[in-house]
Design an enzyme around this catalytic site. Structure first.
Site, PDB file in Angstrom:
ATOM      1  N   HIS A  13       9.095   5.551  51.589  1.00  0.00           N
ATOM      2  CA  HIS A  13       9.811   5.002  50.002  1.00  0.00           C
ATOM      3  C   HIS A  13      11.059   5.379  50.832  1.00  0.00           C
ATOM      4  CE1 HIS A  13       8.998   7.868  47.220  1.00  0.00           C
ATOM      5  NE2 HIS A  13       9.887   7.827  46.683  1.00  0.00           N
ATOM      6  N   GLY A  72     -15.565  -2.813  53.211  1.00  0.00           N
ATOM      7  CA  GLY A  72     -15.482  -4.374  52.978  1.00  0.00           C
ATOM      8  C   GLY A  72     -16.614  -4.274  51.242  1.00  0.00           C
ATOM      9  N   ASP A 118       2.234   6.388  51.742  1.00  0.00           N
ATOM     10  CA  ASP A 118       3.698   6.651  51.363  1.00  0.00           C
ATOM     11  C   ASP A 118       4.029   7.921  52.221  1.00  0.00           C
ATOM     12  OD1 ASP A 118       6.368   6.381  50.539  1.00  0.00           O
ATOM     13  OD2 ASP A 118       6.082   7.243  48.731  1.00  0.00           O
ATOM     14  N   THR A 170       5.900  12.246  45.780  1.00  0.00           N
ATOM     15  CA  THR A 170       5.856  11.229  45.896  1.00  0.00           C
ATOM     16  C   THR A 170       6.189  10.457  44.446  1.00  0.00           C
ATOM     17  OG1 THR A 170       4.274  11.234  48.252  1.00  0.00           O
ATOM     18  CG2 THR A 170       4.490   9.365  46.411  1.00  0.00           C
ATOM     19  N   ALA A 171       5.915  10.595  42.929  1.00  0.00           N
ATOM     20  CA  ALA A 171       5.777   9.876  42.292  1.00  0.00           C
ATOM     21  C   ALA A 171       5.528   9.989  40.758  1.00  0.00           C
ATOM     22  CB  ALA A 171       5.068   8.816  42.273  1.00  0.00           C
ATOM     23  N   ILE A 172       6.401  10.137  39.582  1.00  0.00           N
ATOM     24  CA  ILE A 172       6.886   9.888  38.456  1.00  0.00           C
ATOM     25  C   ILE A 172       5.945   9.609  37.357  1.00  0.00           C
ATOM     26  CG2 ILE A 172       8.262  11.937  39.086  1.00  0.00           C
ATOM     27  CD1 ILE A 172      10.001  10.075  37.508  1.00  0.00           C
ATOM     28  N   LEU A 173       4.941   9.579  36.490  1.00  0.00           N
ATOM     29  CA  LEU A 173       5.319   8.575  35.688  1.00  0.00           C
ATOM     30  C   LEU A 173       6.067   9.139  34.245  1.00  0.00           C
ATOM     31  CD1 LEU A 173       1.013   8.445  34.498  1.00  0.00           C
ATOM     32  CD2 LEU A 173       3.034   6.585  36.272  1.00  0.00           C
ATOM     33  N   GLY A 199      15.922  11.789  44.143  1.00  0.00           N
ATOM     34  CA  GLY A 199      15.697  12.849  45.152  1.00  0.00           C
ATOM     35  C   GLY A 199      14.933  13.987  45.485  1.00  0.00           C
ATOM     36  N   ASN A 200      13.526  14.101  44.609  1.00  0.00           N
ATOM     37  CA  ASN A 200      12.789  14.680  45.072  1.00  0.00           C
ATOM     38  C   ASN A 200      11.430  14.212  46.076  1.00  0.00           C
ATOM     39  OD1 ASN A 200      13.134  16.627  41.909  1.00  0.00           O
ATOM     40  ND2 ASN A 200      12.522  17.782  43.514  1.00  0.00           N
ATOM     41  N   SER A 201      11.519  13.208  45.812  1.00  0.00           N
ATOM     42  CA  SER A 201      10.767  11.990  46.996  1.00  0.00           C
ATOM     43  C   SER A 201      10.898  13.011  47.802  1.00  0.00           C
ATOM     44  CB  SER A 201      11.381  10.818  46.987  1.00  0.00           C
ATOM     45  OG  SER A 201      10.817   9.787  45.643  1.00  0.00           O
TER      46      SER A 201
END
Length: 444
Positions: free
Chosen positions: A90, A250, A120, A209-212, A191-193
């Protein structure tokens, strides 16, 4: 800097109820005797030159204009000789040109070797001498409570280091992706991504990658990193082929909950429940059924649906995975052979009136299905493979397709026919809850 016993004395434990003091081994932590402070600087500093700023630009639309910056983040050099930098997908998404800034002040144009939306992860390459690289550790050896450090360029600042602990492992459900995240309370912000998550020895264990966030997009102590176990598999394929060969078996998966465990008569509350099995799929051939609870796969304990997704999604097509599962509370085993995802292929099993296309499985609505927004006929989407064309289009398991192009859809065979006759893509109308949504399915 040397090691010093905590408090300069051994830790003493008192046996409960006995009052007897037992001397325990001293706990050493890094101590800088010259400055008289505890510090992890020696362990972390050797990795800091490998942490870079990544800037993504879009070519100007008019001649003579300068490229426009559209995104920014962090990255880390993992191969100094080849100039390989890893970051988040991203961070580079939508860019035409990329710039990597080093801590020594040098700046280089970068080439994008490949990016994988499902994990990601993206790989850049720069041509430069005198680079540093980070040492890589095995994220499978992490334990909750391990000390960790996040490094990056948050909020427009220069390189910044924050500290925390591993507060959870195997986290999933953060997005529609292949997820098996490391959770940490180290402060991570915009910016840490793409920047590294390091262990206390300064080794790479993942990329942030992500934060909550409870509101405002700031750090609330819940950050997530792609573990090195997943990271290096993806990076290897992106370096070799520019894309990731994705596996599938599947099935549609859901995470086991206490309530679902009671309904299924399962003695545990951790695992992945099979919601549906595509007819003729690898899972079907392996004998897996709806309501089976997968508790282990490929030697790994499965605690949620994300555990299955991450193992299968990164397995090489043709490889065999041992599966441990519970059926009616009794543990059983089987072996499933991973299939290669073929997003544009459509296969219809007439006996089950079901099919698959673009990484999504579907079947005709049945009389036992609950009507969706008053509609009891149509085609039910039973599963959507992470990273597939269907997932990228926004299609979700549970959607009901009622129209394809200009035709009303009443059966899986009808939908399959529409897709076969329109190889360049098909426009769907789906019902999701009380909404009707247009979704365009087109080959990548």
């Amino acid at each position: 800097m040397g090691w010093r016993q905590f408090g300069a004395v051994a830790i003493v434990a008192v046996l409960a109820g006995s009052g007897t003091a037992i001397a325990q081994p001293a706990l050493p932590i890094p101590f800088d005797a010259e400055r008289g402070v505890f510090s992890f600087a020696d362990q972390i500093e050797r990795s800091l030159p490998a942490v870079v700023r990544v800037t993504t630009l879009n070519r100007a639309s008019t001649a003579g204009a300068r490229p426009r910056e559209i995104a920014g983040g962090s990255g880390v050099i993992i191969d100094a000789g080849a100039g390989i930098v890893i970051t988040n997908q991203h961070v580079v998404d939508g860019g035409n040109t990329f710039r990597v800034d080093l801590t020594d002040g040098r700046s280089f144009d970068a080439e994008l070797l490949g990016a994988d939306d499902a994990t990601d992860v993206a790989v850049l390459r720069i041509s430069a001498q005198g680079l540093s690289q980070v040492e890589i550790a095995d994220s499978d050896r992490l334990r909750t409570g391990d000390l960790v450090f996040a490094v990056g360029h948050p909020l427009g600042l220069d390189q910044t280091l924050t500290m925390g602990v591993v507060s959870g492992l195997g986290r999933s459900g953060i997005g529609d992706a292949i997820e098996d995240y490391i959770q940490t309370d180290a402060a991570v912000n915009s910016g840490n991504s793409g920047g590294p998550l390091l262990d206390s020895a300064g080794r790479l264990i993942g990329i942030n990658t992500a934060i909550l966030s409870g509101g405002g997009g700031g750090n609330d102590g819940l950050a997530f990193a792609v573990p090195s176990r997943i990271l290096m598999v993806v990076v290897h394929q992106l370096r070799e082929a520019g894309q990731v060969s994705r596996g599938r078996i599947g099935v549609t998966m859901g995470s086991l909950t206490a309530e679902r465990a009671r309904l299924l008569g399962t003695p545990i509350i951790r695992g992945a429940v099979i919601e549906d099995v595509a007819p003729g799929s690898a899972a079907d051939r392996a004998g897996l059924r709806r309501n089976d609870v997968i508790v282990g796969m490929a030697g790994r304990t499965v605690e949620s649906s994300g555990g299955v997704t991450s193992v299968v999604g990164l397995a090489q097509p043709g490889s065999s995975l041992d599966v441990r599962f519970l059926r009616d509370g009794i543990e059983q085993q089987t072996t499933v052979v991973v299939e290669e995802t073929a997003p544009v292929a459509v296969q219809v099993a007439a006996a089950g009136d079901a099919g698959q296309a673009f990484g999504a499985g579907f079947r005709s609505m049945r009389s036992t299905d609950r009507p969706v927004d008053g509609v009891s006929s149509g085609v039910l989407i039973t599963y959507v493979e992470p990273g597939s064309v269907a997932a990228a289009s926004g299609l979700m398991a549970g959607d009901v397709v009622v129209r394809a192009n200009t035709s009303d859809v009443t059966s899986a065979d009808h939908l399959a026919t529409e897709i076969r006759e329109n190889p360049d893509g098909v426009q769907l109308m789906v019902i999701r809850g009380s909404e009707r949504l247009p979704i365009s399915l087109r080959p990548a």
